[in-house]
Design a protein around this motif. Sequence first.
Motif, PDB file in Angstrom:
ATOM      1  N   ILE A   1       0.834  -1.207   0.000  1.00  0.00           N
ATOM      2  CA  ILE A   1       0.000   0.000   0.000  1.00  0.00           C
ATOM      3  C   ILE A   1       0.865   1.253   0.000  1.00  0.00           C
ATOM      4  N   LEU A   2       1.910   1.230   0.820  1.00  0.00           N
ATOM      5  CA  LEU A   2       2.805   2.378   0.893  1.00  0.00           C
ATOM      6  C   LEU A   2       3.492   2.623  -0.440  1.00  0.00           C
ATOM      7  N   SER A   3       3.917   1.550  -1.105  1.00  0.00           N
ATOM      8  CA  SER A   3       4.603   1.684  -2.391  1.00  0.00           C
ATOM      9  C   SER A   3       3.668   2.266  -3.436  1.00  0.00           C
ATOM     10  N   ILE A   4       2.420   1.796  -3.441  1.00  0.00           N
ATOM     11  CA  ILE A   4       1.447   2.324  -4.414  1.00  0.00           C
ATOM     12  C   ILE A   4       1.211   3.811  -4.173  1.00  0.00           C
ATOM     13  N   VAL A   5       1.057   4.182  -2.893  1.00  0.00           N
ATOM     14  CA  VAL A   5       0.826   5.591  -2.572  1.00  0.00           C
ATOM     15  C   VAL A   5       2.020   6.456  -2.977  1.00  0.00           C
ATOM     16  N   LEU A   6       3.221   5.979  -2.644  1.00  0.00           N
ATOM     17  CA  LEU A   6       4.421   6.761  -2.979  1.00  0.00           C
ATOM     18  C   LEU A   6       4.642   6.819  -4.489  1.00  0.00           C
ATOM     19  N   PHE A   7       4.345   5.713  -5.179  1.00  0.00           N
ATOM     20  CA  PHE A   7       4.488   5.735  -6.643  1.00  0.00           C
ATOM     21  C   PHE A   7       3.537   6.752  -7.257  1.00  0.00           C
ATOM     22  N   ALA A   8       2.303   6.749  -6.770  1.00  0.00           N
ATOM     23  CA  ALA A   8       1.333   7.724  -7.273  1.00  0.00           C
ATOM     24  C   ALA A   8       1.788   9.146  -6.946  1.00  0.00           C
ATOM     25  N   PHE A   9       2.286   9.328  -5.721  1.00  0.00           N
ATOM     26  CA  PHE A   9       2.772  10.652  -5.335  1.00  0.00           C
ATOM     27  C   PHE A   9       3.998  11.045  -6.158  1.00  0.00           C
ATOM     28  N   PHE A  10       4.844  10.053  -6.455  1.00  0.00           N
ATOM     29  CA  PHE A  10       6.039  10.289  -7.281  1.00  0.00           C
ATOM     30  C   PHE A  10       5.624  10.757  -8.669  1.00  0.00           C
ATOM     31  N   HIS A  11       4.648  10.065  -9.236  1.00  0.00           N
ATOM     32  CA  HIS A  11       4.180  10.437 -10.576  1.00  0.00           C
ATOM     33  C   HIS A  11       3.534  11.815 -10.566  1.00  0.00           C
ATOM     34  N   VAL A  12       2.700  12.073  -9.574  1.00  0.00           N
ATOM     35  CA  VAL A  12       2.037  13.374  -9.499  1.00  0.00           C
ATOM     36  C   VAL A  12       3.061  14.491  -9.281  1.00  0.00           C
ATOM     37  N   SER A  13       4.063  14.212  -8.447  1.00  0.00           N
ATOM     38  CA  SER A  13       5.094  15.228  -8.178  1.00  0.00           C
ATOM     39  C   SER A  13       5.843  15.585  -9.456  1.00  0.00           C
ATOM     40  N   ARG A  14       6.154  14.566 -10.276  1.00  0.00           N
ATOM     41  CA  ARG A  14       6.840  14.843 -11.542  1.00  0.00           C
ATOM     42  C   ARG A  14       5.967  15.729 -12.441  1.00  0.00           C
ATOM     43  N   GLN A  15       4.670  15.409 -12.482  1.00  0.00           N
ATOM     44  CA  GLN A  15       3.763  16.215 -13.291  1.00  0.00           C
ATOM     45  C   GLN A  15       3.688  17.649 -12.768  1.00  0.00           C
ATOM     46  N   VAL A  16       3.659  17.763 -11.433  1.00  0.00           N
ATOM     47  CA  VAL A  16       3.590  19.100 -10.834  1.00  0.00           C
ATOM     48  C   VAL A  16       4.841  19.907 -11.158  1.00  0.00           C
ATOM     49  N   VAL A  17       6.014  19.260 -11.096  1.00  0.00           N
ATOM     50  CA  VAL A  17       7.273  19.966 -11.391  1.00  0.00           C
ATOM     51  C   VAL A  17       7.282  20.470 -12.826  1.00  0.00           C
ATOM     52  N   TYR A  18       6.848  19.600 -13.761  1.00  0.00           N
ATOM     53  CA  TYR A  18       6.816  20.026 -15.167  1.00  0.00           C
ATOM     54  C   TYR A  18       5.744  21.108 -15.383  1.00  0.00           C
ATOM     55  N   GLN A  19       4.605  20.955 -14.673  1.00  0.00           N
ATOM     56  CA  GLN A  19       3.543  21.942 -14.823  1.00  0.00           C
ATOM     57  C   GLN A  19       4.027  23.310 -14.353  1.00  0.00           C
ATOM     58  N   GLU A  20       4.749  23.326 -13.250  1.00  0.00           N
ATOM     59  CA  GLU A  20       5.289  24.605 -12.767  1.00  0.00           C
ATOM     60  C   GLU A  20       6.304  25.180 -13.748  1.00  0.00           C
ATOM     61  N   ALA A  21       7.126  24.304 -14.326  1.00  0.00           N
ATOM     62  CA  ALA A  21       8.112  24.772 -15.304  1.00  0.00           C
ATOM     63  C   ALA A  21       7.417  25.359 -16.536  1.00  0.00           C
ATOM     64  N   TRP A  22       6.352  24.675 -17.043  1.00  0.00           N
ATOM     65  CA  TRP A  22       5.623  25.190 -18.207  1.00  0.00           C
ATOM     66  C   TRP A  22       4.936  26.515 -17.895  1.00  0.00           C
ATOM     67  N   ASN A  23       4.362  26.623 -16.707  1.00  0.00           N
ATOM     68  CA  ASN A  23       3.728  27.889 -16.330  1.00  0.00           C
ATOM     69  C   ASN A  23       4.737  29.019 -16.301  1.00  0.00           C
ATOM     70  N   ARG A  24       5.926  28.725 -15.779  1.00  0.00           N
ATOM     71  CA  ARG A  24       6.980  29.757 -15.723  1.00  0.00           C
ATOM     72  C   ARG A  24       7.418  30.150 -17.134  1.00  0.00           C
ATOM     73  N   LEU A  25       7.623  29.152 -17.990  1.00  0.00           N
ATOM     74  CA  LEU A  25       8.044  29.443 -19.363  1.00  0.00           C
ATOM     75  C   LEU A  25       6.961  30.203 -20.120  1.00  0.00           C
ATOM     76  N   GLU A  26       5.707  29.843 -19.878  1.00  0.00           N
ATOM     77  CA  GLU A  26       4.610  30.538 -20.552  1.00  0.00           C
ATOM     78  C   GLU A  26       4.541  31.990 -20.108  1.00  0.00           C
ATOM     79  N   ASN A  27       4.788  32.236 -18.824  1.00  0.00           N
ATOM     80  CA  ASN A  27       4.797  33.620 -18.333  1.00  0.00           C
ATOM     81  C   ASN A  27       5.946  34.412 -18.974  1.00  0.00           C
ATOM     82  N   TYR A  28       7.102  33.748 -19.150  1.00  0.00           N
ATOM     83  CA  TYR A  28       8.219  34.415 -19.841  1.00  0.00           C
ATOM     84  C   TYR A  28       7.814  34.791 -21.266  1.00  0.00           C
ATOM     85  N   ALA A  29       7.152  33.851 -21.950  1.00  0.00           N
ATOM     86  CA  ALA A  29       6.753  34.114 -23.339  1.00  0.00           C
ATOM     87  C   ALA A  29       5.760  35.267 -23.407  1.00  0.00           C
TER      88      ALA A  29
END
Length: 503
Positions: free
Chosen positions: A18-46
């Motif tokens: 259960i812990l592994s599934i939760v952390l894997f899901a959190f790991f995947h979501v965290s990666r998406q969040v990091v990229y989403q923040e990067a895209w938002n920053r780049l879009e603001n620059y543009a």
Amino acid sequence: MKILYRNMLIFFAVIFAILSIVLFAFFHVSRQVVYQEAWNRLENYAKSIATQSLRVDPDGDLEIDPTSLVTTDRFLRDQHTNITIYQSPKTVIFPVRSYRFPIGQADWQRLKKGEIIRRKRDNGQRVKLNTRVVKKPALEDNLVNKVTQNVSGEMTDVFYPYRDRNGRLLAVIGVGTMVSNVEANFQQVQQNLIFILLVMGILSVTVSYVLAYLTTKRLDQMRIAARKVANGDFSVRLPVKNATGGSELDNLTQDFNKMVQSLKSSQEEITRQEERRKRFMADVAHEMRTPLTTINGLLEGLAYDAIPEESKGQSVELMRNETKRLIRLVNENLDYEKIRAGQIIMFKKTFDSVAVLKNIVEQLDQKAQEAGDQFELNLPSELPVYADYDRFIQVMFNIMQNAVQFTSNGKIYVSAERGYQQSIFRITDEGIGMTPDQVKNIWERYYKADLSRTNTKYGESGLGLAIVQELMQLHGGKVEVTSKLGKGSTFTIIFPDEKPVEQ
């Protein structure tokens, strides 16, 4: 493998999974969040570049503010961010003599519609494209060497369309950063997640051990208690945490305690029956010794011609009575054992019970008169009963005989009536009566309510009422008794009617 380690392994596997599934899901979501923040920053620059460095001249052509653009480019390069401005999929306005990833026709059409395109990993083949300077020669003359870039490696970028008021696409601003820069932010999150996983793994091992220990501890208590019960100790009781029935272990503990209580009751019953059996055997031996001694003495007297001729008939009659007494003792025991073993076959039928009751009263009338008793009957002209004929006689005879035995100079009332789908019979005597404890025990084998009467001719075995109880159960009926010490007893016997056969 011991159950402790097996349960511990199971608990650990479940918790860790259960812990592994939760952390894997959190790991995947965290990666998406990091990229989403990067895209938002780049879009603001543009958007900032489109607002500060680009505009449309009166002729409707694109005009660039080189000073603002170069300043912004320098700032963004310090942030590890690159700028590329496209006029067409293969034409770069800024920077000149630069390598960049081409924009496909499909993406260009989306940009014309006003869509903002985000790319997670841009690793296509880099090509050298045509360059063009718009309006300002100074952009090429003075700044080209300062802004020329050579970018290598995977990029994550955003393409922002710059359009005029009529929606015509004039340029596309591409702002990108190295994937390694984004991943560097995520690596810190990843390290934290790995650390959390290790900590939670240690905690899961600890929790698994505690849960397994608590479970196996209660099972071990049951094992020790079961061993004590096997050795004959029926006083063992296990504590129940939740008396209302919580977990399966609580239910198992309650069932175990009930089992021990049942075994204890059975053992007490066996002990009680054994005591009664011993007492009964002693009574039977005593009862048999007396008639056997009498018979033997009379036989010897007859053999040696020691009995006068005028007394021989009386001696023979005495031997016959004593022999009947012995046969009765044996038959009652055999009947009881056959009934208990299910060897009695019931032949039920409907017949008139009144005639049978009157016949039984006639048989017992002489014995009743010897005891000073008198029968009083309150019977209808006819009363059908559904029962085995012979066993009905045995039941009623035993109870009436019992009333005669325990009544002296009194009356015995016999009544019968029709109930709802049943026939009801009552036998009331004015005898010695019974205490509540005696009433509870009279149905038990070998029990005698009045031990002073163990040597009488009637009911001496203590089996009569036990046989009555068994026979009534075979009939599907019931027998009830109410009694008051010194006042007498009333027996109520109920025989149900024949049930109709279902079609």
